[in-house]
Design a protein around this motif. Sequence first.
Motif, short mmCIF file in Angstrom:
data_model
loop_
_atom_site.label_atom_id
_atom_site.label_comp_id
_atom_site.label_asym_id
_atom_site.label_seq_id
_atom_site.Cartn_x
_atom_site.Cartn_y
_atom_site.Cartn_z
N VAL A 113 -3.87 -11.09 2.27
CA VAL A 113 -5.08 -10.35 2.63
C VAL A 113 -5.75 -10.92 3.87
O VAL A 113 -6.13 -10.18 4.78
N HIS A 114 -5.87 -12.25 3.94
CA HIS A 114 -6.60 -12.87 5.04
C HIS A 114 -5.69 -13.45 6.12
O HIS A 114 -6.18 -14.05 7.08
N LYS A 115 -4.38 -13.28 5.97
CA LYS A 115 -3.41 -13.72 6.97
C LYS A 115 -3.51 -15.21 7.28
O LYS A 115 -3.26 -15.65 8.41
N VAL A 116 -3.88 -16.00 6.28
CA VAL A 116 -3.86 -17.45 6.42
C VAL A 116 -2.42 -17.92 6.26
O VAL A 116 -1.67 -17.38 5.43
N ASP A 117 -2.00 -18.90 7.05
CA ASP A 117 -0.62 -19.36 6.94
C ASP A 117 -0.34 -19.85 5.53
O ASP A 117 -1.23 -20.34 4.83
N LEU A 118 0.90 -19.73 5.10
CA LEU A 118 1.25 -19.94 3.70
C LEU A 118 1.00 -21.38 3.25
O LEU A 118 0.52 -21.62 2.13
N THR A 119 1.30 -22.35 4.10
CA THR A 119 1.07 -23.75 3.73
C THR A 119 -0.41 -24.00 3.47
O THR A 119 -0.79 -24.62 2.46
N THR A 120 -1.26 -23.53 4.36
CA THR A 120 -2.70 -23.69 4.18
C THR A 120 -3.17 -22.97 2.93
O THR A 120 -3.99 -23.50 2.16
N ALA A 121 -2.67 -21.76 2.69
CA ALA A 121 -3.09 -20.99 1.52
C ALA A 121 -2.73 -21.72 0.23
O ALA A 121 -3.55 -21.78 -0.70
#
Length: 370
Positions: A119-127
């Motif tokens: 939804v927020h297009k945050v990179d996967l590692t950070t998410a």
Amino acid sequence: MSLQHLYVRFNQSPRGVRFIITCLVAMAGGTLFWTLHSPLPWLLGPLISLVVCVILGFDRLWVPAWFRRMGLIIVGVTLGLRITPSIWQTMAEHIGEMVLATVITLAFGLLSAWVLYKVHKVDLTTAVFSNIPGGLSEMVSLGQSQGGNLQIISMFHSIRVMIIVVLTPFLVMLLSHHGVLPPAAPVNQTLGGVQTVILLLIGVAAAALAARLSVPAPFLLGPFFLTMAISLFSTLVGERHALAGILVSSAQLLIGMSIGVEFKREEVIHYRKLCIWALLFSLLLLLMSFSLAAILSYTAGIDLITSILATAPGGLAEMSLTAIATDADPLLVTAFQLFRVLFIVTILPVFVRWFVLRVGNRGRNRGVRE
């Protein structure tokens, strides 16, 4: 003098001045919460008062790093003193529940991470590292080492810890006042001055050794394990001894201040949309943990208060302090929380590397087909 001018003058003050003001605000908050008979007054009072100041614009509040470390050492020693041979039998009896609670909590965190990623297009590692409910310092450190966004990860975990640390004790105290929890047996007596000094010095040495050996949460687990060994196998202390109450309150104060100053106003403003998601995730996580606690209490025969504190992902030290303050079973709470933290710290980095690579490869393959 306008309020804006006051913000500017404070934020430009020397570190020593900011430290004194931080301590005064924290003491005032702790005193207010103590007067109001709040649960964990010397943890929640300083934490909430400092966070309010940060949001208002006093965003350069400061305390030295050793404040939190010393607070964790005291908590570690306190918990270690409570270990008896029977705790191992208790842990063995509940190993299945520990695994189940950890897996369910991790699954919820991964689901939230996937939504944040999509939804927020945050990179996967950070998410992932933002939504997995491990220790605040451990998740920030691990996330940064894996290439995650340090600001987003720290913001998510700071909000999670504050929400859970603030709300859980009030719920626990409400339930305990209604007789849900039978009172625990009282501690016979506190340690003498000489014994206390010796144990705290041992705790400092154990924390330093654990940090050198890269043990997760070293300033808590190092003193905890060494004090546990002393309590079990030496004559220095008795089975029912404990540190003086003023030391436990001091630990609350040091930890509450340390969490409070972690909040940064500019991060809240810059990532305000993500702040809303972090708040929502924290509340849903809290609701999930309460539901899990109720199930565990019903199926495993664990009293409800202990079950809530064991499954609430608010931090090992904070939930253990709450268990001590409410006469829940701090050893079982520590066992559940410790198992979750160790599982996350040891297994999660390997899983995240594999998961990110797999998702990344899948995305690249889809791009090639298109």
